[in-house]
Write an enzyme that holds these catalytic residues in place. Structure first.
Site: not given
Ligand code: NAG
Ligand code: NAG
Ligand code: NAG
Ligand code: NAG
Ligand code: NAG
Ligand code: NAG
Ligand code: NAG
Ligand code: NAG
Ligand code: NAG
Length: 737
Positions: A496, A558
């Site tokens: 990430d 997301d």
């Protein structure tokens, strides 16, 4: 006047390619030939300038020399022609592909044709991600240009992948003089389109709203977009399509440009005073300012350019095929991906060894094959129990894992996926480019965080960015991640990256950072080839071809709301293969939008991505929803091979229709799967017919195991799917008889 200068070339047509080979060059004209594309340019005999002739449908024979308008006014001939690699100064007032500032302060360049080289295959791009291929798949032309006054050499490298109708270009600039230079701008690709009306498409967005398709008319003057965030970003993707205004999803001429780079970029489209449209794609000049000492070189990232006569869809399929076969290095590029469960939306950062074991056990019972532990597992002195501590300290949290991480991994990987002899695999989340001030790493190495002198180090999400341009930081990350991967049986990593870059010591740090990051990715993915690596940057903030070189899949957004996801995934698919998209079925009401959607609808949207998964805690689900999961996982596994390797047809778009639909056709054409959605209800109204694409019109197809129809009926008339409610969905299989 300048008009005289072009007379020589006006008299003779550009020499034609005399054979059908991929590259035909004779030192004055150059022709790159794909199966259905030609890319042609020539040297202006009288000036040595490289002049563009054609980028589009396959042509053979001589091309008439372009007649320029009268040379009256301020714009010289050079500002009225189509140029291959426009430099700065000399009377072309459009934006240049290269701007160099000499040590004396001049920003004028005079790059003229010198010679050329042809190679089979494609050389590496020294430290930058790049498409690759065998000698049979790709050929490369290198055109050498030189500026006699500054002693700057510019090598333009053109590779052609005939099967994919793709031309890939990069530029390598070398300072052969004695002074220092600064490269202030350098585009990877520069194309001058002839005078005609054109449209363009870009992908814009923000966090949780990635890849929204934006089509607009190209107007006189400049229009463009960029990322200045240090990464390719959610805000704009390094992708541009240019098209005939009449072109649609399935018809007409479309050019696609995709920059193989993960940092700040810029795309500039300029319709000049003469009506010629120039498209520039490359590094963002505001973050370049690259100094080049004597003997030094700067190589630009490469830009892939594809051409299709089959609309936006044809352009996408060329990019998908090229990227699956000739960009993604991972052995998982087209291999079946395990259905996974990611702990993030289910447990967040609050868990211990026994709660994650419980979640893994429940996952296995549903048929999940890979359990992924997201954020929150690390940090000893500064444990990662919230987002204000721990980043940088890649040591398992001793309170959460009193017997070590490997103890937890061993117990989880001993579980069997339901009704199989397959052991559950274990994956782990990292964010290695970042550091929290609340960390041992930051206390030991505050100088490793990016900063600009004594300016405040602005926090975003309570974190700072490590200066990955520094070799010691690269080595730290490589060792930290290797240590964890060596310590336990970890077969998946989610990498990430959750903030942009602000304060830097110099504008050139952004590109130095990328070169360092690519070294880290290269070392780690080479060292751990059996690990399935997934890229992520607050969702799709780094969904780009540079990352795909190393990681075969990227977390798309997301935002896991399935209605939003149709738009995001279809937008992402303009440039990127569905095989590269991570897509998960999450809980309702959705954490980002608050919307409640049927579990089937959520599952069907998620299985259009190459990496299907769940993002929830099954024990918090309503019984009916939970009961539906095993069948959805099984269906996802069934469609997965077609999603990973097949051709994608966007049959109707969510921004244009209440019935978005996508068809995937297997590589051999024998199987296809249709995804069809109804967003709003369709009360007391005719039911639309959805027309397939890409089938064999003469073949017969069995639809969902019963009725059979010809390809022509399926494509010209279509099928109807009555759905009673809103948020309805269908998955339909077609089998060629
Ligand atoms: C360029 O000039 C050379 C020599 O004058 C001539 O042989 C050639 O045909 C010219 N090429 C073009 C493309 O005009
Ligand atoms: C760029 O040019 C320099 C000087 O010729 C050469 O050493 C270097 O290998 C080139 N880089 C690439 C990627 O071709
Ligand atoms: C550059 O210099 C070389 C060698 O002096 C000469 O042959 C060539 O014509 C010059 N090119 C230009 C464009 O001035
Ligand atoms: C070029 O830059 C280097 C490093 O900043 C410096 O040492 C050198 O003196 C400069 N050379 C010239 C010719 O200005
Ligand atoms: C783990 O957390 C659960 C839920 O908060 C708690 O019931 C359990 O006692 C904890 N286990 C350990 C070993 O701390
Ligand atoms: C496993 O098999 C049992 C017995 O056939 C069945 O009830 C259960 O639903 C299956 N589980 C999954 C996840 O397929
Ligand atoms: C460091 O952690 C403390 C305690 O959790 C918190 O109050 C503080 O805001 C954190 N500092 C930063 C810079 O995030
Ligand atoms: C991890 O293992 C790999 C090969 O299995 C080895 O090359 C590497 O040096 C090890 N790294 C560390 C930090 O232990
Ligand atoms: C076609 O087959 C599916 C399942 O195989 C079934 O649900 C459906 O009713 C059948 N349709 C027709 C028209 O027979």
């Amino acid at each position: 006047m300048a008009a005289v200068a072009s007379l020589v070339t006006l008299l003779s047509p550009v020499m034609a390619a005399s054979s059908s080979s991929a590259i035909v060059a004779d030192g004055s004209s150059f022709s790159l030939n794909g199966n259905d594309v030609s890319y042609r340019f020539h040297v202006d005999n009288s000036t040595g300038d490289l002049i563009s002739d054609h980028f589009g449908a396959s042509v053979s024979g001589d091309i008439p020399i372009e007649v320029t308008g009268n040379v009256n006014g301020w714009v010289n001939t050079i500002g009225r022609v189509r140029r291959e690699f426009p430099d700065q100064g000399r009377g072309d007032f459009r934006q240049p592909a290269i701007r160099i500032r000499q040590s004396e302060g001049y920003a004028v360049s005079d790059l003229r044709y010198q010679s050329y080289t042809v190679k089979q295959g494609k050389p590496d791009l020294s430290g930058l991600p790049a498409t690759f291929g065998t000698d049979d798949e790709v050929s490369t032309l290198i055109v050498h240009m030189y500026d006699n006054f500054s002693s700057v050499a510019a090598d333009l490298s053109y590779s052609v992948f005939p099967k994919h109708n793709a031309i890939v270009r990069s530029a390598n600039i070398t300072n052969q003089g004695k002074g220092n230079l600064t490269i202030e701008s350098l585009a990877s690709m520069s194309v001058d389109f002839p005078y005609e009306n054109l449209d363009m498409i870009s992908l814009r967005g923000d966090w949780a709203r990635e890849a929204h398709r934006e089509r607009r008319k190209i107007e006189y003057g400049k229009q463009g977009f960029e990322s200045a965030t240090g990464y390719s970003s959610h805000l704009h993707n390094p992708f541009l399509a240019v098209m005939d205004p009449a072109s649609t999803e399935s018809n007409g001429e479309v050019w696609g440009f995709s920059l193989v780079y993960s940092g700040s970029f810029s795309v500039d489209v300029e319709k000049g005073s003469q009506g010629i449209t120039r498209a520039l794609v490359g590094l963002n000049p505001s973050q370049l300012s690259w100094s080049l000492g004597p003997g030094e070189s700067l190589t630009s990232p490469e830009c892939v350019a594809v051409y299709s006569e089959n609309g936006v869809g044809g352009m996408s399929r060329s990019l998908h095929n090229l990227y699956r076969k000739n960009l993604i290095k991972s052995k998982f590029a087209t291999a079946d991906r395990p259905a996974l469960l990611n702990s993030w939306e289910g447990l967040g950062a609050t868990f211990n060894e026994s709660t994650i074991y419980q979640l893994a056990k429940e996952s296995a019972a549903l048929g999940i094959k890979l359990f992924v532990l997201d954020d929150g597992w690390f940090g000893d002195k500064y444990p990662r129990t919230s987002d204000d501590a721990g980043l940088g300290d890649w040591i398992p949290n001793p309170e959460r894992f009193p017997d070590g991480l490997s103890h937890a991994v061993n117990s989880i990987t001993a579980l069997k996926a339901a009704n199989t002899s397959t052991n559950l695999r274990f994956g782990l989340w990292f964010e290695p480019e970042m550091v929290n001030p609340n960390s041992t790493l930051y206390h030991e190495h505050p100088e490793w965080a990016l900063h600009a002198g004594s300016y405040p180090r602005t926090l975003t999400r309570n974190q700072l960015v490590l200066n990955v341009a520094l070799p010691e930081v690269q080595d730290f990350i490589i060792d930290a991640v290797s240590n964890i991967l060596n310590s336990s049986d970890i077969s998946y990593v989610k990498w990430d990256n959750n903030r942009g870059i602000h304060e830097t010591p110099s504008p050139s740090t952004d590109h130095e950072y990328m070169l360092g990051m690519y070294r880290v990715f290269d070392v780690l993915t080479t060292r751990f080839p059996d690990v399935l690596w997934e890229g992520c940057a607050s969702g799709g903030g780094r969904f780009d071809p540079g990352v795909l070189q190393y990681f075969p899949q990227i977390w798309t957004s997301d935002d896991t709301d399935a209605v939003e996801r149709i738009t995001i995934q279809m937008g992402t698919s303009l440039a990127y293969p569905p095989s590269a998209m991570g897509a998960h079925l999450s809980a309702v009401p959705n954490q980002q939008t608050g919307r409640t959607l049927p579990v089937d609808f959520r599952g069907h949207v998620a299985m259009m991505g190459g990496s299907f998964g769940l993002e929830l805690d099954p024990s918090d689900m309503p019984e009916d929803d939970k009961a539906a999961l095993p069948a959805l996982i099984e269906l996802a596994e069934k469609v997965n091979p077609i999603i990973l390797t097949g051709d994608m047809y966007r049959l109707s778009l969510p921004e244009e229709s209440n019935w978005p639909a996508v068809l995937f056709i297997s590589e051999d054409g024998n199987k296809a799967v249709l995804f069809y959605f109804q967003i709003n209800p369709n009360i007391n109204h005719a039911i639309p017919w959805i027309k397939m694409q890409g089938l064999d019109p003469k073949a017969t197809y069995r639809v969902d195991g019963n009725s059979t129809y010809s390809g022509s009926v399926l494509m010209k008339i279509g099928l109807q799917f009555p759905i009673a409610t809103d948020y309805g969905s269908k998955v339909v299989f077609l089998e060629k008889q």
